[in-house]
Design a protein around this motif. Structure first.
Motif, mmCIF file in Angstrom:
data_model
loop_
_atom_site.group_PDB
_atom_site.id
_atom_site.type_symbol
_atom_site.label_atom_id
_atom_site.label_comp_id
_atom_site.label_asym_id
_atom_site.label_seq_id
_atom_site.Cartn_x
_atom_site.Cartn_y
_atom_site.Cartn_z
ATOM 1 N N ARG A 112 0.562 -1.466 -0.311
ATOM 2 C CA ARG A 112 -0.085 0.151 0.430
ATOM 3 C C ARG A 112 0.757 1.310 -0.121
ATOM 4 N N ARG A 113 0.533 2.133 -0.860
ATOM 5 C CA ARG A 113 1.171 3.597 -0.949
ATOM 6 C C ARG A 113 0.524 5.034 -0.713
ATOM 7 N N LYS A 114 1.007 5.526 -0.209
ATOM 8 C CA LYS A 114 -0.183 6.828 0.835
ATOM 9 C C LYS A 114 0.031 7.924 -0.678
ATOM 10 N N THR A 115 -1.081 8.030 -1.290
ATOM 11 C CA THR A 115 -1.125 9.528 -2.031
ATOM 12 C C THR A 115 -2.245 10.802 -2.019
ATOM 13 N N SER A 116 -1.909 11.358 -2.448
ATOM 14 C CA SER A 116 -3.137 12.387 -1.652
ATOM 15 C C SER A 116 -4.169 13.488 -3.534
ATOM 16 N N LEU A 117 -5.058 12.773 -2.812
ATOM 17 C CA LEU A 117 -6.414 13.198 -4.325
ATOM 18 C C LEU A 117 -7.026 14.320 -3.847
ATOM 19 N N GLY A 127 -20.483 6.640 4.514
ATOM 20 C CA GLY A 127 -19.717 5.137 5.440
ATOM 21 C C GLY A 127 -19.051 4.188 3.800
ATOM 22 N N ILE A 128 -18.906 5.438 2.550
ATOM 23 C CA ILE A 128 -18.123 4.941 1.893
ATOM 24 C C ILE A 128 -17.265 4.853 1.694
ATOM 25 N N ASN A 129 -16.003 4.050 1.660
ATOM 26 C CA ASN A 129 -14.769 4.116 1.767
ATOM 27 C C ASN A 129 -14.166 4.863 0.561
ATOM 28 N N VAL A 130 -13.525 5.438 0.581
ATOM 29 C CA VAL A 130 -13.074 6.706 -0.602
ATOM 30 C C VAL A 130 -12.083 5.898 -1.304
ATOM 31 N N SER A 131 -11.230 5.098 0.029
ATOM 32 C CA SER A 131 -10.174 5.158 -0.515
ATOM 33 C C SER A 131 -10.218 3.938 -1.251
ATOM 34 N N ALA A 132 -11.234 2.737 -1.148
ATOM 35 C CA ALA A 132 -11.205 1.346 -2.053
ATOM 36 C C ALA A 132 -12.231 1.809 -3.551
ATOM 37 N N VAL A 133 -12.960 2.791 -3.137
ATOM 38 C CA VAL A 133 -13.859 3.385 -4.613
ATOM 39 C C VAL A 133 -12.015 4.074 -5.839
ATOM 40 N N ALA A 134 -11.546 4.752 -4.993
ATOM 41 C CA ALA A 134 -10.221 5.302 -5.973
ATOM 42 C C ALA A 134 -9.202 3.963 -6.170
ATOM 43 N N GLU A 135 -9.455 3.337 -5.330
ATOM 44 C CA GLU A 135 -8.634 1.391 -6.339
ATOM 45 C C GLU A 135 -9.337 1.252 -7.442
ATOM 46 N N ALA A 136 -10.356 0.683 -7.100
ATOM 47 C CA ALA A 136 -11.527 -0.179 -7.629
ATOM 48 C C ALA A 136 -11.414 1.181 -9.499
#
Length: 83
Positions: free
Chosen positions: A5-10, A24-33
């Motif tokens: 995993r790597r942190k990033t800024s959006l 309660g949406i996991n923004v990281s998971a949505v962005a990754e998908a």
């Protein structure tokens, strides 16, 4: 296999981010998908572009010579290849 995993800024629309968090949406998971989908589509398009000349040559060959299996290819209503 565990993914590194790597942190990033959006930078995202503030209202959209607030609504996602409230639900309660996991923004990281949505962005990754979405990123994985975009990468897959870009790879697919690159492959099509890289092979466009071969596809055109095959199409031209089939138009001139018919498909080598045209006599046995069946489709609704008859052969799926016509001259």
């Amino acid at each position: 296999m565990v993914a590194t995993r790597r942190k990033t800024s959006l930078t995202l629309d503030a209202e959209a981010l607030d609504r996602a968090r409230a639900l309660g949406i996991n923004v990281s998971a949505v962005a990754e998908a979405a990123l994985l989908q975009a990468v897959a589509e870009a790879r697919r398009q690159r492959w099509l572009d890289d092979n466009a000349e071969a596809f055109a040559a095959q199409r031209d060959w089939h138009e001139q010579n018919r498909h080598p299996l045209a006599g046995i290819i069946a489709a609704p209503g008859g052969s799926s290849w016509s001259r």
